[in-house]
Design a protein around this motif. Sequence first.
Motif, PDB file in Angstrom:
ATOM      1  N   TYR A 157     -12.811   1.541   6.871  1.00 55.63           N
ATOM      2  CA  TYR A 157     -12.444   0.903   5.614  1.00 55.63           C
ATOM      3  C   TYR A 157     -13.526   1.179   4.593  1.00 55.63           C
ATOM      4  O   TYR A 157     -14.640   0.681   4.701  1.00 55.63           O
ATOM      5  CB  TYR A 157     -12.320  -0.605   5.846  1.00 55.63           C
ATOM      6  CG  TYR A 157     -11.394  -1.348   4.937  1.00 55.63           C
ATOM      7  CD1 TYR A 157     -11.808  -1.798   3.690  1.00 55.63           C
ATOM      8  CD2 TYR A 157     -10.104  -1.650   5.329  1.00 55.63           C
ATOM      9  CE1 TYR A 157     -10.963  -2.524   2.867  1.00 55.63           C
ATOM     10  CE2 TYR A 157      -9.246  -2.381   4.529  1.00 55.63           C
ATOM     11  CZ  TYR A 157      -9.686  -2.797   3.288  1.00 55.63           C
ATOM     12  OH  TYR A 157      -8.841  -3.529   2.480  1.00 55.63           O
TER      13      TYR A 157
ATOM     14  N   GLN B 105     -10.191   3.952   1.400  1.00 54.86           N
ATOM     15  CA  GLN B 105     -10.217   5.199   2.144  1.00 54.86           C
ATOM     16  C   GLN B 105     -10.646   4.943   3.582  1.00 54.86           C
ATOM     17  O   GLN B 105     -11.267   3.922   3.896  1.00 54.86           O
ATOM     18  CB  GLN B 105     -11.188   6.201   1.499  1.00 54.86           C
ATOM     19  CG  GLN B 105     -10.832   6.590   0.081  1.00 54.86           C
ATOM     20  CD  GLN B 105     -11.819   7.578  -0.492  1.00 54.86           C
ATOM     21  OE1 GLN B 105     -11.866   8.732  -0.071  1.00 54.86           O
ATOM     22  NE2 GLN B 105     -12.602   7.128  -1.474  1.00 54.86           N
ATOM     23  N   THR B 106     -10.298   5.881   4.444  1.00 61.27           N
ATOM     24  CA  THR B 106     -10.749   5.858   5.826  1.00 61.27           C
ATOM     25  C   THR B 106     -10.917   7.290   6.305  1.00 61.27           C
ATOM     26  O   THR B 106     -10.222   8.201   5.827  1.00 61.27           O
ATOM     27  CB  THR B 106      -9.762   5.102   6.740  1.00 61.27           C
ATOM     28  OG1 THR B 106     -10.288   5.057   8.076  1.00 61.27           O
ATOM     29  CG2 THR B 106      -8.405   5.794   6.779  1.00 61.27           C
ATOM     30  N   TRP B 107     -11.847   7.505   7.226  1.00 55.70           N
ATOM     31  CA  TRP B 107     -12.033   8.841   7.779  1.00 55.70           C
ATOM     32  C   TRP B 107     -12.640   8.743   9.176  1.00 55.70           C
ATOM     33  O   TRP B 107     -13.297   7.752   9.514  1.00 55.70           O
ATOM     34  CB  TRP B 107     -12.924   9.709   6.887  1.00 55.70           C
ATOM     35  CG  TRP B 107     -14.356   9.240   6.797  1.00 55.70           C
ATOM     36  CD1 TRP B 107     -14.871   8.383   5.892  1.00 55.70           C
ATOM     37  CD2 TRP B 107     -15.429   9.591   7.686  1.00 55.70           C
ATOM     38  NE1 TRP B 107     -16.204   8.153   6.136  1.00 55.70           N
ATOM     39  CE2 TRP B 107     -16.577   8.891   7.233  1.00 55.70           C
ATOM     40  CE3 TRP B 107     -15.547  10.412   8.808  1.00 55.70           C
ATOM     41  CZ2 TRP B 107     -17.818   8.992   7.864  1.00 55.70           C
ATOM     42  CZ3 TRP B 107     -16.776  10.521   9.434  1.00 55.70           C
ATOM     43  CH2 TRP B 107     -17.897   9.825   8.969  1.00 55.70           C
TER      44      TRP B 107
ATOM     45  N   VAL C 110       0.016   5.157   0.907  1.00 56.65           N
ATOM     46  CA  VAL C 110      -1.075   5.874   1.572  1.00 56.65           C
ATOM     47  C   VAL C 110      -0.693   7.328   1.807  1.00 56.65           C
ATOM     48  O   VAL C 110       0.439   7.626   2.199  1.00 56.65           O
ATOM     49  CB  VAL C 110      -1.424   5.202   2.921  1.00 56.65           C
ATOM     50  CG1 VAL C 110      -2.615   5.903   3.572  1.00 56.65           C
ATOM     51  CG2 VAL C 110      -1.691   3.715   2.750  1.00 56.65           C
TER      52      VAL C 110
ATOM     53  N   THR D  47     -13.969   2.596  -2.574  1.00 55.08           N
ATOM     54  CA  THR D  47     -14.678   3.528  -3.439  1.00 55.08           C
ATOM     55  C   THR D  47     -15.436   2.788  -4.533  1.00 55.08           C
ATOM     56  O   THR D  47     -14.893   1.901  -5.201  1.00 55.08           O
ATOM     57  CB  THR D  47     -13.690   4.513  -4.086  1.00 55.08           C
ATOM     58  OG1 THR D  47     -12.937   5.129  -3.073  1.00 55.08           O
ATOM     59  CG2 THR D  47     -14.429   5.571  -4.884  1.00 55.08           C
TER      60      THR D  47
ATOM     61  N   GLN E 160       0.822  -1.204   0.000  1.00 50.36           N
ATOM     62  CA  GLN E 160       0.000   0.000   0.000  1.00 50.36           C
ATOM     63  C   GLN E 160       0.861   1.261   0.000  1.00 50.36           C
ATOM     64  O   GLN E 160       1.909   1.309   0.650  1.00 50.36           O
ATOM     65  CB  GLN E 160      -0.925   0.032   1.223  1.00 50.36           C
ATOM     66  CG  GLN E 160      -1.965  -1.060   1.269  1.00 50.36           C
ATOM     67  CD  GLN E 160      -2.979  -0.789   2.365  1.00 50.36           C
ATOM     68  OE1 GLN E 160      -3.924  -0.019   2.189  1.00 50.36           O
ATOM     69  NE2 GLN E 160      -2.784  -1.419   3.501  1.00 50.36           N
TER      70      GLN E 160
ATOM     71  N   ILE F 227      -6.074   7.725   2.373  1.00 48.09           N
ATOM     72  CA  ILE F 227      -6.433   7.051   1.130  1.00 48.09           C
ATOM     73  C   ILE F 227      -5.251   6.227   0.645  1.00 48.09           C
ATOM     74  O   ILE F 227      -4.113   6.709   0.598  1.00 48.09           O
ATOM     75  CB  ILE F 227      -6.884   8.064   0.047  1.00 48.09           C
ATOM     76  CG1 ILE F 227      -7.270   7.332  -1.244  1.00 48.09           C
ATOM     77  CG2 ILE F 227      -5.833   9.129  -0.201  1.00 48.09           C
ATOM     78  CD1 ILE F 227      -7.969   8.224  -2.255  1.00 48.09           C
ATOM     79  N   SER F 228      -5.536   4.962   0.312  1.00 40.61           N
ATOM     80  CA  SER F 228      -4.528   4.032  -0.194  1.00 40.61           C
ATOM     81  C   SER F 228      -4.727   3.903  -1.701  1.00 40.61           C
ATOM     82  O   SER F 228      -5.776   3.433  -2.160  1.00 40.61           O
ATOM     83  CB  SER F 228      -4.675   2.671   0.483  1.00 40.61           C
ATOM     84  OG  SER F 228      -3.789   1.714  -0.076  1.00 40.61           O
ATOM     85  N   PHE F 229      -3.712   4.331  -2.455  1.00 37.75           N
ATOM     86  CA  PHE F 229      -3.806   4.320  -3.910  1.00 37.75           C
ATOM     87  C   PHE F 229      -3.313   2.984  -4.471  1.00 37.75           C
ATOM     88  O   PHE F 229      -2.188   2.555  -4.193  1.00 37.75           O
ATOM     89  CB  PHE F 229      -2.965   5.455  -4.515  1.00 37.75           C
ATOM     90  CG  PHE F 229      -3.448   6.826  -4.142  1.00 37.75           C
ATOM     91  CD1 PHE F 229      -4.473   7.427  -4.849  1.00 37.75           C
ATOM     92  CD2 PHE F 229      -2.875   7.513  -3.085  1.00 37.75           C
ATOM     93  CE1 PHE F 229      -4.913   8.701  -4.521  1.00 37.75           C
ATOM     94  CE2 PHE F 229      -3.309   8.785  -2.757  1.00 37.75           C
ATOM     95  CZ  PHE F 229      -4.341   9.382  -3.477  1.00 37.75           C
TER      96      PHE F 229
ATOM     97  N   TYR G 196      -8.049  11.580   7.899  1.00 34.76           N
ATOM     98  CA  TYR G 196      -8.443  11.032   6.603  1.00 34.76           C
ATOM     99  C   TYR G 196      -7.241  10.340   5.990  1.00 34.76           C
ATOM    100  O   TYR G 196      -6.099  10.806   6.116  1.00 34.76           O
ATOM    101  CB  TYR G 196      -8.938  12.137   5.656  1.00 34.76           C
ATOM    102  CG  TYR G 196      -9.220  11.629   4.261  1.00 34.76           C
ATOM    103  CD1 TYR G 196     -10.393  10.942   3.971  1.00 34.76           C
ATOM    104  CD2 TYR G 196      -8.295  11.828   3.234  1.00 34.76           C
ATOM    105  CE1 TYR G 196     -10.652  10.459   2.690  1.00 34.76           C
ATOM    106  CE2 TYR G 196      -8.540  11.357   1.955  1.00 34.76           C
ATOM    107  CZ  TYR G 196      -9.720  10.672   1.685  1.00 34.76           C
ATOM    108  OH  TYR G 196      -9.964  10.188   0.423  1.00 34.76           O
TER     109      TYR G 196
ATOM    110  N   THR H 116      -9.019   1.537  -4.746  1.00 29.42           N
ATOM    111  CA  THR H 116      -8.565   2.459  -3.705  1.00 29.42           C
ATOM    112  C   THR H 116      -9.284   2.123  -2.400  1.00 29.42           C
ATOM    113  O   THR H 116     -10.407   1.615  -2.410  1.00 29.42           O
ATOM    114  CB  THR H 116      -8.839   3.929  -4.063  1.00 29.42           C
ATOM    115  OG1 THR H 116     -10.248   4.111  -4.236  1.00 29.42           O
ATOM    116  CG2 THR H 116      -8.099   4.339  -5.324  1.00 29.42           C
TER     117      THR H 116
END
Length: 587
Positions: A520, A494-496, A440, A523, A438, A460-462, A458, A492
């Motif tokens: 987790y 994402q987490t927030w 991130v 998208t 990952q 995001i794992s690309f 926030y 991708t």
Amino acid sequence: MKKVCLLAGSLSLLGLSALPAKAVSTSEQLPVEAQSVDVSPVTAEQDELLLADQSLSQTTSVNDLMAETKEDSVGQVTSVSQLSDVQPDDWAFQAIQSLVERYGCVAGYPNGTFRPSRAMSRREAAALVNACLDNLSNRFATKEDLDALKALQDEFAAELATLRGRVDGLEARVATVEAQQFSTTTKLQGEVVMAAQFGDFVNNPTDTVVDPANGVLNAGGPDSRVSAISRVRLNFNTSFSGDDLLATQLEVGNNGQDFFGNALGAQDHGPGLGTLTGSGVPLVDLGAADYAGVGNTVTLRRLAYTFKPGENLAVTVGTNIFPSDFVDFNSYANNSAQDFSSGFFINNPLIITNAVDLNGGAGAAFDWNPNAGNISVRGVYVAAAGNVATAAANGGLGGDPHQGTLELEYANSFGEDDQNNFAIRLQGTYAETFSIEQKVLGVNAEATFGNIGVFGRYGISFDPQNQVGVNNVDVFGAAAPASIITAGGSNTIQTWMAGVGYKDALVPGSLFAVAAGMPYLVTGTPGSNDQINLEAFYRFPVNDNITITPAVMYIINPLGTVNGLSAAGAGNDNDIIQGLIRATFSF
């Protein structure tokens, strides 16, 4: 009486009274000028008359005498070496040196001489003696001062005796501590967490989490019960120079479990990811109590040495360190013993990789605060299997799992008396965790406005990649294996999380806070499949060392399942709720 004695002594030093026998025993001991002085006998009557005449007609005050002699003086000297015509072998050298350096009452002439052979007038003698007496009276207490001090001693005799007894007792205690102290370089700090919890499904009689496409994700088993949880951490902080720190931490618990940990199990978010990692360790922290599950065997949890190779730069190396020790700090959500209990809310689950931070590992870190200003740069690298010396177990300092993280922080205060403050932290992590690679990016922000604070994270794992078997296979998206995710979506993650806190609510030193977030988020997948965590707590201090914290935790769509699809049929609810009360002891 004291002034008379001082006067007699000063006259003796000046040769105005009888000289010591040694000084006049032979004519060779005196200079020629001293031998030629004509000392005419004076009767007592004449002596008294001369003194009376002097006091009435020639001199009105000592100040006048001082003024007359000052015209010929160069001013006060501080060392006898400033007088060019006074030599160490002069018979009166010690007397002159004492008057100059000890009593400070002798001045020289403008040309830097003392003229020791010159005859002294009675005016000069009076002025000189008066100067000496004034200096002495300023340096030493008078009889009146001593009488006043004695009166104070008598008046406060009882208080002084009590104080003396306390000082003696304190000295005895200090001696005992020094004799029995654990170490002269090490300080012990401890933290004990004890909690009681109860949790259950909101409306799921089977206590089982089921996904329609992938079957049973977690079998809850029998009905839930109230449980007790404990965790003890002892820190031995050692400093050898004052600018370094050797941190040693021991940890032990009671294997206490919470309902969230049982319900969520060792699964990753989303069907199939538990099988994908093949480790039994979730890819991210899904939200169980952070202090649950600590074993009842004492373990070495942390061992690290921090030193400062330069100003405002700290470097840490260790065999047992944690990424969360160095990055992703937040004033409101960072310590499971003092704020949120959920492991998800205390750290960004993508920036702080669960597989690495769960048990820590070997690595290094730095913290640089240029010019002690508002900007800080931090970095950390940790390999969870850094203690393993073979590649067979994917060990070593470069083995899997590992992570490297950089963080740039800007923090400042504002408002009247700087009562408000804010901080923003930009983060980047590269991680390999059980063959999942990952990259991130993340942000961590907080702001305080008086008693109210807002905070959030926030990440995001690309393009995360699956390295199992064949390298560089998308974990999600159209190219991902069908067993990984059944719906579409992009590759991708994402987490927030976001929350608000209120300080000093009802009780000074207290904190009330509430937060919500998604550990987790893939998208493009249906939103109903994404887990949502909620938590609220109120921490209030009992004293400086004890806090009590009641908390409520709630999870919607645990493990990413859709509500109303439990094993009992449509209409049942998979949501889970947990309440707990936590006591924290710090010493």
